[in-house]
Write an enzyme that holds these catalytic residues in place. Structure first.
Site, PDB file in Angstrom:
ATOM      1  CG  LEU A  37      -2.216  -1.118   1.553  1.00  0.00           C
ATOM      2  CD1 LEU A  37      -2.868  -0.733   2.124  1.00  0.00           C
ATOM      3  CD2 LEU A  37      -2.905  -1.075  -0.613  1.00  0.00           C
ATOM      4  CB  THR A  38       3.459   2.547  -2.126  1.00  0.00           C
ATOM      5  OG1 THR A  38       2.614   1.726  -3.163  1.00  0.00           O
ATOM      6  CG2 THR A  38       4.642   1.014  -1.927  1.00  0.00           C
ATOM      7  CB  ALA A  85       6.877  -3.166 -10.349  1.00  0.00           C
ATOM      8  CB  THR A 102      10.379  -1.967  -5.075  1.00  0.00           C
ATOM      9  OG1 THR A 102      10.006  -1.256  -3.402  1.00  0.00           O
ATOM     10  CG2 THR A 102       8.938  -2.875  -5.550  1.00  0.00           C
ATOM     11  CB  THR A 132       7.166  -3.075 -19.022  1.00  0.00           C
ATOM     12  OG1 THR A 132       6.967  -1.881 -19.291  1.00  0.00           O
ATOM     13  CG2 THR A 132       8.537  -3.152 -18.248  1.00  0.00           C
ATOM     14  CG  ASP A 133       5.634  -1.911 -24.164  1.00  0.00           C
ATOM     15  OD1 ASP A 133       5.954  -1.478 -22.841  1.00  0.00           O
ATOM     16  OD2 ASP A 133       5.297  -1.350 -25.141  1.00  0.00           O
ATOM     17  CD  GLU A 134       8.730   2.115 -20.187  1.00  0.00           C
ATOM     18  OE1 GLU A 134       9.466   2.081 -19.443  1.00  0.00           O
ATOM     19  OE2 GLU A 134       7.327   2.505 -20.256  1.00  0.00           O
ATOM     20  CE1 TYR A 157       8.210  -0.042 -14.139  1.00  0.00           C
ATOM     21  CE2 TYR A 157       8.325   0.568 -16.253  1.00  0.00           C
ATOM     22  CZ  TYR A 157       7.982  -0.179 -15.380  1.00  0.00           C
ATOM     23  OH  TYR A 157       6.555  -0.950 -15.803  1.00  0.00           O
ATOM     24  CB  ALA A 159      17.824   0.259 -15.984  1.00  0.00           C
ATOM     25  CE  LYS A 161       8.089  -4.989 -14.100  1.00  0.00           C
ATOM     26  NZ  LYS A 161       7.741  -5.194 -13.450  1.00  0.00           N
ATOM     27  CE1 TYR A 214       5.844  15.969 -18.296  1.00  0.00           C
ATOM     28  CE2 TYR A 214       6.552  13.517 -18.493  1.00  0.00           C
ATOM     29  CZ  TYR A 214       6.140  14.648 -17.818  1.00  0.00           C
ATOM     30  OH  TYR A 214       5.789  14.129 -16.816  1.00  0.00           O
ATOM     31  N   GLY A 290      16.039  11.147 -21.264  1.00  0.00           N
ATOM     32  CA  GLY A 290      16.077   9.544 -22.295  1.00  0.00           C
ATOM     33  C   GLY A 290      14.786   8.886 -22.743  1.00  0.00           C
TER      34      GLY A 290
END
Ligand code: NAD
Ligand code: DAU
Length: 351
Positions: A37-38, A85, A102, A132-134, A157, A159, A161, A214, A290
């Site tokens: 519960l962050t 995560a 985490t 993730t696809d990232e 993030y 990196a 994952k 952005y 980035g």
């Protein structure tokens, strides 16, 4: 036959949809939701199933190895679906270490607990890692990520994952754990925390605040209805071979600025504003460091091998999403008070 599944991160956006689906679809299976519960975890997300006889919530932190080992002794789950995560790219740029803790250490803690607890019976258990696809990095104008694309993460993030994916595969190759990984594109839908583009824009348009885009808004994301992701996880969890990987995506690419214009049109209609009024709130701001140009997922393997296909057209899904946020003001108010205001100020005041 699985008697008990531990789902981590089940109080978050995607996790809550996965927990709901499993609790409702498999009434004979106990679903244990482990979540710290962050700021991103919210038990309101699961209010409708909180009293189900096959559901149990445990508050806890996956970075605490001792706690995790004890949990496995007490609960003895047959399988794990791991979603917990830190998930927001912008927060990973300001505070990478939380993502290492985490996403990397937390995942390895779970793998260690599973390795010990399931020793001698790995073929009767499964560790499903939601990724993730990232991890694949960024695409140019053409091409798509397949399961064979090399990892090339750019943000802290992605990196973290990517690192967790490598650990999960390493525990399969080294110790023989039954693991499955899926890598999904951007999700959207109800209960999405308003730090991410779509819910943030809905909330800002609703409250007449600038909508931060952005750079030039040229970046492309491949959007998938969150319930289609939950259904894909269910399908893969029950049918994949040990050690396998599946990409999940909607074949639904949108430039950020085009998506925001579509959202503004929907909001104008829903809020009885004149056409073009919401779009006046669009505000171009400093680009994300980035910033990956384009993501696009090739989910042919999942479609041909396991028969999964996305169910919703984006326009329909976005309209349903807007309706949910407009009908759930209490939820939105509860998550945008307090710490959110501080986060928003830090993230956007210098842009
Ligand atoms: P989210 O941020 O909404 O939820 C994360 C959940 O994990 C929260 O409930 C939080 O309380 C919990 N959590 C965080 N740290 C924890 C800890 N140390 N111990 C226990 N619980 C902890 O995230 P989401 O968007 O629902 O993403 C869920 C998973 O899916 C993540 O692994 C993410 O990388 C992956 N994913 C997300 C997307 C997307 O578009 N959101 C796409 C592909 C993959
Ligand atoms: O691709 C899957 C990933 O999608 C998940 O692994 C992540 O957990 C999830 O957060 C999401 O990452 P993105 O960075 O793509 O999502 P986000 O909603 O933060 O941003 C979507 C796009 O919108 C991205 O190009 C950045 C841009 N953006 C975002 C915000 C928050 C803006 O232009 N303005 C904003 O204020």
């Amino acid at each position: 036959m699985l008697n008990k599944i531990l789902i981590t991160g089940g109080a978050g956006f995607i996790g809550s949809h996965v927990v709901r689906r499993f609790v409702k679809t498999y009434p004979d299976c106990q679903i244990v939701n482990l979540d710290k519960l962050t700021y991103a975890g919210n038990l309101l997300n699961l209010k409708d199933i909180q009293d189900a006889p096959n559901y149990k919530f445990i508050k806890g932190d996956i970075t605490d190895a001792e706690f995790i080992n004890e949990l496995f002794l007490v609960e003895n789950p047959d399988a794990v679906i791991h979603l917990a995560a830190e998930s927001h790219v912008d927060r990973s740029i300001s505070n990478p270490m939380e993502f290492v803790m985490t996403n990397v250490i937390g995942t390895v803690n779970l793998l260690n607990a599973v390795r010990k607890s399931w020793e001698g019976n790995y073929d009767k258990h499964r560790f499903y890692h939601v990724s993730t696809d990232e991890v694949y990095g960024a695409l140019g104008e053409t091409g798509m990520f397949t399961e064979e694309t090399s990892y090339d993460p750019h943000s802290p993030y992605s990196a973290s994952k990517a690192s967790s994916d490598h650990f999960v595969r390493a525990y399969h190759d080294t110790y023989g754990l039954d693991i499955v990984i899926s890598n999904c594109s951007n999700n959207y839908g109800s209960h999405h925390f308003p730090e991410k583009l779509i819910p943030l824009a809905i909330n800002n348009i609703k409250t007449n605040k600038p909508v931060p885009v952005y750079g030039k808004g040229e970046n492309v994301r491949d959007w998938l209805w969150v319930e289609d992701h939950a259904r894909a996880i269910d399908t893969i969890f029950h049918n994949a071979k040990s050690g396998d990987t599946y990409n999940i995506g909607g074949h639904n690419e949108w430039k950020n600025i085009d998506l925001i214009h579509l959202l503004c049109d929907i909001m104008d209609r829903k809020l009885n504003r004149s056409s073009g009024e919401s779009a006046k709130l669009i505000s171009y701001v400093t680009d994300r460091a980035g910033h990956d140009l384009r993501y696009a997922i090739d989910s042919t393997k999942l479609q041909t091998e396991l028969g999964w296909v996305p169910s919703l057209q984006f326009e329909e899904g976005l309209e349903k999403t807007v309706d949910w946020y407009l009908e759930n003001e209490l939820w939105l108010d509860s998550v945008t008070s307090g710490n959110y205001q501080e986060y928003y100020k830090n993230q956007y005041s210098n842009k």
